[in-house]
Design a protein around this motif. Sequence first.
Motif, PDB file in Angstrom:
ATOM      1  N   SER A   1       0.823  -1.207   0.000  1.00 55.30           N
ATOM      2  CA  SER A   1       0.000   0.000   0.000  1.00 55.30           C
ATOM      3  C   SER A   1       0.859   1.260   0.000  1.00 55.30           C
ATOM      4  CB  SER A   1      -0.941   0.004   1.208  1.00 55.30           C
ATOM      5  OG  SER A   1      -0.206  -0.024   2.423  1.00 55.30           O
ATOM      6  N   SER A   2       1.975   1.239   0.743  1.00 55.66           N
ATOM      7  CA  SER A   2       2.835   2.420   0.768  1.00 55.66           C
ATOM      8  C   SER A   2       3.554   2.596  -0.567  1.00 55.66           C
ATOM      9  CB  SER A   2       3.844   2.327   1.912  1.00 55.66           C
ATOM     10  OG  SER A   2       4.674   1.195   1.768  1.00 55.66           O
ATOM     11  N   ILE A   3       3.961   1.487  -1.189  1.00 54.99           N
ATOM     12  CA  ILE A   3       4.617   1.571  -2.499  1.00 54.99           C
ATOM     13  C   ILE A   3       3.641   2.100  -3.548  1.00 54.99           C
ATOM     14  CG2 ILE A   3       5.762   0.254  -4.317  1.00 54.99           C
ATOM     15  CD1 ILE A   3       6.626  -1.737  -2.120  1.00 54.99           C
ATOM     16  N   ALA A   4       2.418   1.564  -3.536  1.00 50.63           N
ATOM     17  CA  ALA A   4       1.400   2.020  -4.487  1.00 50.63           C
ATOM     18  C   ALA A   4       1.099   3.500  -4.288  1.00 50.63           C
ATOM     19  CB  ALA A   4       0.133   1.190  -4.333  1.00 50.63           C
ATOM     20  N   SER A   5       1.058   3.942  -3.024  1.00 46.33           N
ATOM     21  CA  SER A   5       0.796   5.355  -2.737  1.00 46.33           C
ATOM     22  C   SER A   5       1.916   6.240  -3.270  1.00 46.33           C
ATOM     23  CB  SER A   5       0.645   5.567  -1.229  1.00 46.33           C
ATOM     24  OG  SER A   5      -0.473   4.872  -0.724  1.00 46.33           O
ATOM     25  N   ALA A   6       3.161   5.786  -3.119  1.00 49.80           N
ATOM     26  CA  ALA A   6       4.300   6.561  -3.609  1.00 49.80           C
ATOM     27  C   ALA A   6       4.278   6.669  -5.128  1.00 49.80           C
ATOM     28  CB  ALA A   6       5.599   5.923  -3.137  1.00 49.80           C
TER      29      ALA A   6
ATOM     30  N   GLY B   1       6.099 -13.938  -5.280  1.00 49.03           N
ATOM     31  CA  GLY B   1       4.887 -13.990  -6.089  1.00 49.03           C
ATOM     32  C   GLY B   1       4.609 -12.693  -6.830  1.00 49.03           C
ATOM     33  N   ASP B   2       3.433 -12.646  -7.449  1.00 48.48           N
ATOM     34  CA  ASP B   2       3.032 -11.478  -8.227  1.00 48.48           C
ATOM     35  C   ASP B   2       2.636 -10.333  -7.303  1.00 48.48           C
ATOM     36  OD1 ASP B   2       3.390 -12.986 -10.522  1.00 48.48           O
ATOM     37  OD2 ASP B   2       1.283 -13.608 -10.598  1.00 48.48           O
ATOM     38  N   CYS B   3       2.703  -9.112  -7.843  1.00 49.69           N
ATOM     39  CA  CYS B   3       2.252  -7.973  -7.046  1.00 49.69           C
ATOM     40  C   CYS B   3       0.727  -7.963  -6.993  1.00 49.69           C
ATOM     41  CB  CYS B   3       2.776  -6.661  -7.616  1.00 49.69           C
ATOM     42  SG  CYS B   3       2.257  -6.289  -9.288  1.00 49.69           S
ATOM     43  N   SER B   4       0.188  -7.280  -6.000  1.00 43.69           N
ATOM     44  CA  SER B   4      -1.257  -7.234  -5.807  1.00 43.69           C
ATOM     45  C   SER B   4      -1.920  -6.402  -6.892  1.00 43.69           C
ATOM     46  CB  SER B   4      -1.578  -6.636  -4.440  1.00 43.69           C
ATOM     47  OG  SER B   4      -1.195  -5.265  -4.419  1.00 43.69           O
ATOM     48  N   SER B   5      -3.228  -6.518  -6.981  1.00 43.31           N
ATOM     49  CA  SER B   5      -3.973  -5.731  -7.970  1.00 43.31           C
ATOM     50  C   SER B   5      -3.826  -4.234  -7.748  1.00 43.31           C
ATOM     51  CB  SER B   5      -5.452  -6.133  -7.948  1.00 43.31           C
ATOM     52  OG  SER B   5      -5.604  -7.483  -8.338  1.00 43.31           O
ATOM     53  N   PRO B   6      -3.882  -3.726  -6.490  1.00 42.16           N
ATOM     54  CA  PRO B   6      -3.686  -2.283  -6.297  1.00 42.16           C
ATOM     55  C   PRO B   6      -2.306  -1.806  -6.732  1.00 42.16           C
ATOM     56  CG  PRO B   6      -4.747  -3.238  -4.379  1.00 42.16           C
ATOM     57  CD  PRO B   6      -4.309  -4.389  -5.238  1.00 42.16           C
ATOM     58  N   LEU B   7      -1.267  -2.583  -6.407  1.00 40.96           N
ATOM     59  CA  LEU B   7       0.079  -2.185  -6.812  1.00 40.96           C
ATOM     60  C   LEU B   7       0.213  -2.232  -8.329  1.00 40.96           C
ATOM     61  CD1 LEU B   7       2.943  -1.354  -6.198  1.00 40.96           C
ATOM     62  CD2 LEU B   7       3.516  -3.761  -5.769  1.00 40.96           C
ATOM     63  N   GLN B   8      -0.343  -3.277  -8.945  1.00 41.55           N
ATOM     64  CA  GLN B   8      -0.291  -3.363 -10.398  1.00 41.55           C
ATOM     65  C   GLN B   8      -1.042  -2.205 -11.040  1.00 41.55           C
ATOM     66  OE1 GLN B   8       1.447  -5.701 -12.509  1.00 41.55           O
ATOM     67  NE2 GLN B   8       0.962  -3.900 -13.750  1.00 41.55           N
ATOM     68  N   ALA B   9      -2.151  -1.803 -10.419  1.00 38.26           N
ATOM     69  CA  ALA B   9      -2.924  -0.679 -10.955  1.00 38.26           C
ATOM     70  C   ALA B   9      -2.106   0.608 -10.925  1.00 38.26           C
ATOM     71  CB  ALA B   9      -4.217  -0.508 -10.160  1.00 38.26           C
ATOM     72  N   SER B  10      -1.335   0.813  -9.845  1.00 42.12           N
ATOM     73  CA  SER B  10      -0.520   2.029  -9.753  1.00 42.12           C
ATOM     74  C   SER B  10       0.605   2.007 -10.784  1.00 42.12           C
ATOM     75  CB  SER B  10       0.053   2.180  -8.341  1.00 42.12           C
ATOM     76  OG  SER B  10       1.010   1.175  -8.065  1.00 42.12           O
TER      77      SER B  10
END
Length: 290
Positions: free
Chosen positions: A225-230, A256-265
């Motif tokens: 979540s912090s990476i996606a926010s950045a 494993g694969d990154c999460s959907s929120p991280l992939q979206a960012s």
Amino acid sequence: MPARSRAGARAGTAQSQREVVSGQALVKFNSNISSDTRKSRLNAAGFELVKEISNLGWTLVNLPAGVSVSAGLGLLKLVEGIEAAEPNNVYRPKRTPNDPGVSSQYALQNMRAYKAWDYETGTSSRVTVAVIDTGIDASHPEISGKLIGTSRFFDPVNGAPSNNQPPTAACNHATRVAGIAAAESDNSAGLAGITWGGKLLSLKVFSDSDCSADCIEPTCGTSESSIASAIADVTPLHNTATYGKIVINLSLGSQGDCSSPLQASITNATTSGVMVVAAGGNSAASLLDS
């Protein structure tokens, strides 16, 4: 030196273009043809003999005005007695930074950085490397002149941003990464960065409490979540006057694969034109998609 241009490479070469001297070519006559005959045949075809290179059998010639190198080579091959015609290629001193530690940077050779620097050192346009990591040490002498903008911290618990927090005390991973990417280069100190003219932006996603040891797993970690926010925070800075082109660096890893929120960012960033560079891991295993 006469004017320079780019000409198509000869068949069988990997390089599509090479810098050549405009208006000139090198030709090789049959060894039985005298110097006077060479000159007269060249003149009759509209060329000018400039210099015969002693003992090599090659002659430097000027092409007719307005004739490109590639076209001139074709015409020269029609001149009686010429066995070969080639462009007068341009050679330049290799650009090597004078940083004392550069000899230990084996990766520069592996990625052919020296060849790239002959063409571009990262000074012709503004590029900013956004390092999403443990926070860059702004006091480091090889880094301090490269940092721009406001350093940001994204809390691993809730992703909430705050400004101007110092890097994690125990882990200087981001500073090392920043130095590899864009340390002050060719300044007779330290190491050489990949981009000599690039700027740096510090986006911290690790807290001191999560990095109590020197970057050693599992004591140092952050959240998606912090990476996606950045990533979401820095993407709108792309193509602005202050930052220019944004390159996001993620020298981080997980299983494993990154999460959907991280992939979206990440998808949003790349769709916006931002280049995102992520680590392939330190385990020597191939993780590339086929």
